[in-house]
Design a protein around this motif. Sequence first.
Motif, PDB file in Angstrom:
ATOM      1  N   LEU A 178       0.802  -1.219   0.000  1.00 42.65           N
ATOM      2  CA  LEU A 178       0.000   0.000   0.000  1.00 42.65           C
ATOM      3  C   LEU A 178       0.833   1.266   0.000  1.00 42.65           C
ATOM      4  O   LEU A 178       0.281   2.367  -0.014  1.00 42.65           O
ATOM      5  N   ALA A 179       2.149   1.116  -0.002  1.00 40.66           N
ATOM      6  CA  ALA A 179       3.010   2.303  -0.060  1.00 40.66           C
ATOM      7  C   ALA A 179       2.789   3.066  -1.361  1.00 40.66           C
ATOM      8  O   ALA A 179       3.056   4.273  -1.431  1.00 40.66           O
ATOM      9  N   ALA A 180       2.306   2.378  -2.385  1.00 37.48           N
ATOM     10  CA  ALA A 180       2.053   3.022  -3.676  1.00 37.48           C
ATOM     11  C   ALA A 180       0.706   3.736  -3.717  1.00 37.48           C
ATOM     12  O   ALA A 180       0.379   4.384  -4.720  1.00 37.48           O
ATOM     13  N   ALA A 181      -0.089   3.632  -2.665  1.00 33.48           N
ATOM     14  CA  ALA A 181      -1.422   4.236  -2.654  1.00 33.48           C
ATOM     15  C   ALA A 181      -1.330   5.757  -2.748  1.00 33.48           C
ATOM     16  O   ALA A 181      -0.463   6.380  -2.120  1.00 33.48           O
ATOM     17  N   ARG A 182      -2.220   6.335  -3.509  1.00 35.78           N
ATOM     18  CA  ARG A 182      -2.345   7.783  -3.630  1.00 35.78           C
ATOM     19  C   ARG A 182      -3.799   8.141  -3.381  1.00 35.78           C
ATOM     20  O   ARG A 182      -4.609   8.203  -4.297  1.00 35.78           O
ATOM     21  N   ALA A 183      -4.092   8.359  -2.113  1.00 33.68           N
ATOM     22  CA  ALA A 183      -5.479   8.592  -1.716  1.00 33.68           C
ATOM     23  C   ALA A 183      -5.909  10.026  -2.018  1.00 33.68           C
ATOM     24  O   ALA A 183      -5.094  10.959  -2.007  1.00 33.68           O
ATOM     25  N   LEU A 184      -7.189  10.189  -2.266  1.00 32.86           N
ATOM     26  CA  LEU A 184      -7.811  11.495  -2.393  1.00 32.86           C
ATOM     27  C   LEU A 184      -8.326  11.921  -1.015  1.00 32.86           C
ATOM     28  O   LEU A 184      -8.316  11.124  -0.069  1.00 32.86           O
TER      29      LEU A 184
END
Length: 345
Positions: free
Chosen positions: A297-303
């Motif tokens: 989940l380190a690649a997650a880019r949350a809004l």
Amino acid sequence: MREFGYQRAFDVPGAVALLGAEPEARYLGGGTNLVDLMKTGVERPALLIDVRELPLDRIEATDAGGLRIGATVTNSDLAAHPEVRRRYPALAQAVLAGASGQLRNMATVGGNLLQRTRCGYFTDVAKPCNKRVPGSGCPAIEGEHRNHAILGASAHCVAVHPSDMAVALAAFDAVVTYETADGPGELPLAEFYRPVGDTPHLETVLPAGALITGIVLPPAPVAAVSRYRKVRERASYAFAIGSIAAALDVRDGVVQEVRLAFGAVASRPWRAREAERLLTGGPVGAEAFAAAADAELAAARALPDNGYKVTLMRNLVVAVLSELSELPGAPGESGTTDLSGEAAR
């Protein structure tokens, strides 16, 4: 709704030929997604080619020891099949979690793979949407995006893929078979869906005019100890806000093999390769499971409004893998646990 023609196909070459003669045609399986989109004006086919009578409604063993699932097999028949429940229980669970019994009785395996996003901007023709009208924009980024993507999205689209079934298929390295006017072909599910990039309206790499004929599940002993877990905003049938398909083989406290795929977090089923890599050969336990989830989940880019999905998916990884690690039996050994009973609940 635009006026449209209707024609029933009785063999695969005939279905492919009909679509080749009318580029604005669509194949009709159960119609549980396509007909809804026609009612709202998102889809406006000139012709519907009914493929439900094609001889693609069987589930059978392959010579390699896997399963071949025909494209017109209904979701109900897929979830109820004894070999699916015994050898790939997470797949049966995913299908049962995906819709009501009435919808499962109509929906087909091929159609499930091709269902479109349920993003409200996509389904409302009065709103801009790059997936529906390329270049018109993605209002979800600044607007309502609570249930949208945290992985693999782009500035052009943050919608998520709605299928539960496809998440389990991704975990088990399924292969999609298809037919075109030039003959048969196949695509690993891992390559079937396109990355969003700047062309979110192009969702798969299927050749133009191709008809999905089935899915092949390769033999995967680890899949016998598997589980699908879906989180949704209400207990009745709803689309996921996060889901996971997981399978685990643990021997002497060491992870021999693990399969992980996430749903409702990206435009396609998300195979958690980094988490799998970190877990394989290592110890079991909540700490190891959490570390692997964090790496994935380190690649997650949350809004602004969907960052909760990062925590949700981390917790799902830890919870489901912990449950699987405590089950008796291991793939290839006597006493392998059958989770098909849970799939029916």
